[in-house]
Design a protein around this motif. Sequence first.
Motif, short mmCIF file in Angstrom:
data_model
loop_
_atom_site.label_atom_id
_atom_site.label_comp_id
_atom_site.label_asym_id
_atom_site.label_seq_id
_atom_site.Cartn_x
_atom_site.Cartn_y
_atom_site.Cartn_z
N TYR A 23 53.72 39.94 40.79
CA TYR A 23 53.45 39.60 42.19
C TYR A 23 53.29 40.86 43.01
N GLU A 24 52.32 40.83 43.92
CA GLU A 24 52.13 41.92 44.87
C GLU A 24 51.87 41.30 46.23
N GLY A 25 52.66 41.65 47.22
CA GLY A 25 52.49 41.11 48.56
C GLY A 25 53.82 40.91 49.24
N LEU A 26 53.84 39.96 50.17
CA LEU A 26 55.06 39.68 50.94
C LEU A 26 55.28 38.18 51.02
N ARG A 27 56.42 37.73 50.50
CA ARG A 27 56.85 36.33 50.61
C ARG A 27 58.10 36.29 51.46
N VAL A 28 58.16 35.31 52.36
CA VAL A 28 59.33 35.14 53.22
C VAL A 28 59.91 33.76 52.93
N GLY A 29 61.22 33.69 52.71
CA GLY A 29 61.90 32.41 52.49
C GLY A 29 61.47 31.73 51.22
N CYS A 30 61.37 32.49 50.15
CA CYS A 30 60.83 31.97 48.89
C CYS A 30 61.92 31.42 47.98
N THR A 31 61.68 30.25 47.43
CA THR A 31 62.45 29.73 46.31
C THR A 31 61.43 29.40 45.23
N ARG A 32 61.72 29.78 43.99
CA ARG A 32 60.78 29.49 42.92
C ARG A 32 61.52 29.17 41.64
N SER A 33 60.80 28.49 40.77
CA SER A 33 61.34 28.09 39.49
C SER A 33 60.25 28.27 38.43
N LEU A 34 60.58 28.98 37.38
CA LEU A 34 59.67 29.16 36.25
C LEU A 34 60.39 28.66 35.00
N ASN A 35 59.73 27.78 34.26
CA ASN A 35 60.27 27.41 32.95
C ASN A 35 59.10 27.35 31.98
N THR A 37 57.22 25.07 30.99
CA THR A 37 56.14 24.11 31.22
C THR A 37 55.78 23.91 32.69
N SER A 38 56.31 24.74 33.59
CA SER A 38 55.92 24.59 35.00
C SER A 38 56.24 25.84 35.82
N ILE A 39 55.52 25.94 36.92
CA ILE A 39 55.74 26.98 37.92
C ILE A 39 55.89 26.26 39.25
N LYS A 40 56.97 26.53 39.97
CA LYS A 40 57.18 25.93 41.28
C LYS A 40 57.53 27.05 42.25
N CYS A 41 56.82 27.11 43.37
CA CYS A 41 57.06 28.15 44.36
C CYS A 41 56.95 27.53 45.76
N ASN A 42 58.00 27.69 46.56
CA ASN A 42 58.07 27.15 47.91
C ASN A 42 58.45 28.31 48.83
N TYR A 43 57.77 28.45 49.98
CA TYR A 43 58.01 29.59 50.85
C TYR A 43 57.63 29.27 52.30
N HIS A 44 58.22 30.05 53.22
CA HIS A 44 57.87 29.92 54.64
C HIS A 44 56.54 30.61 54.91
N SER A 45 56.33 31.75 54.26
CA SER A 45 55.09 32.50 54.45
C SER A 45 54.82 33.34 53.21
N ASP A 46 53.57 33.36 52.79
CA ASP A 46 53.17 34.16 51.63
C ASP A 46 51.82 34.79 51.91
N ASN A 47 51.75 36.08 51.71
CA ASN A 47 50.50 36.82 51.88
C ASN A 47 50.43 37.80 50.72
N GLY A 48 49.84 37.36 49.60
CA GLY A 48 49.83 38.22 48.43
C GLY A 48 49.13 37.59 47.25
N SER A 49 49.41 38.15 46.08
CA SER A 49 48.76 37.72 44.85
C SER A 49 49.79 37.62 43.73
N ALA A 50 49.81 36.48 43.04
CA ALA A 50 50.69 36.27 41.90
C ALA A 50 49.83 35.99 40.67
N ILE A 51 50.22 36.55 39.54
CA ILE A 51 49.54 36.30 38.28
C ILE A 51 50.58 35.78 37.29
N TYR A 52 50.28 34.63 36.71
CA TYR A 52 51.16 34.01 35.73
C TYR A 52 50.42 33.92 34.40
#
Length: 125
Positions: A23-35, A37-52
């Motif tokens: 990840y490169e950028g700025l996330r505010v108030g982020c909760t995430r879960s990676l397992n 078989t899934s990717i879950k990401c919840n945030y107040h604000s995100d301005n960036g790039s994620a690679i999975y």
Amino acid sequence: MKKKSLFLILPLFLLTSCIEESYEGLRVGCTRSLNGTSIKCNYHSDNGSAIYKIAVKKVPVIKAEIKTVSGEINFSISPKGQESIFARSVTEDASFNIELPDLGEYKIVVNTNNHSGSYVFDWSK
């Protein structure tokens, strides 16, 4: 003894962790879960790039769910070492079932532009 314990734990971690993330950028108030078989990401604000980097082993379908309060989110999915097979730009709530050409390794790229909301990618079923 510490070295032996570390060597026993490390292979177990490698077997259970099926997602690589950068990840490169700025996330505010982020909760995430990676397992495996899934990717879950919840945030107040995100301005960036994620690679999975993921491994799809059961069914060649990825279900994507995007929730948008404000801003824009773009994502693409590509087989390992190949061009994108699916790409979308989203500014509102959206859901997609993405059929993959085969089981195997894929890359999901998520770019956000002052996005507030969440995303889920699930390939468990």
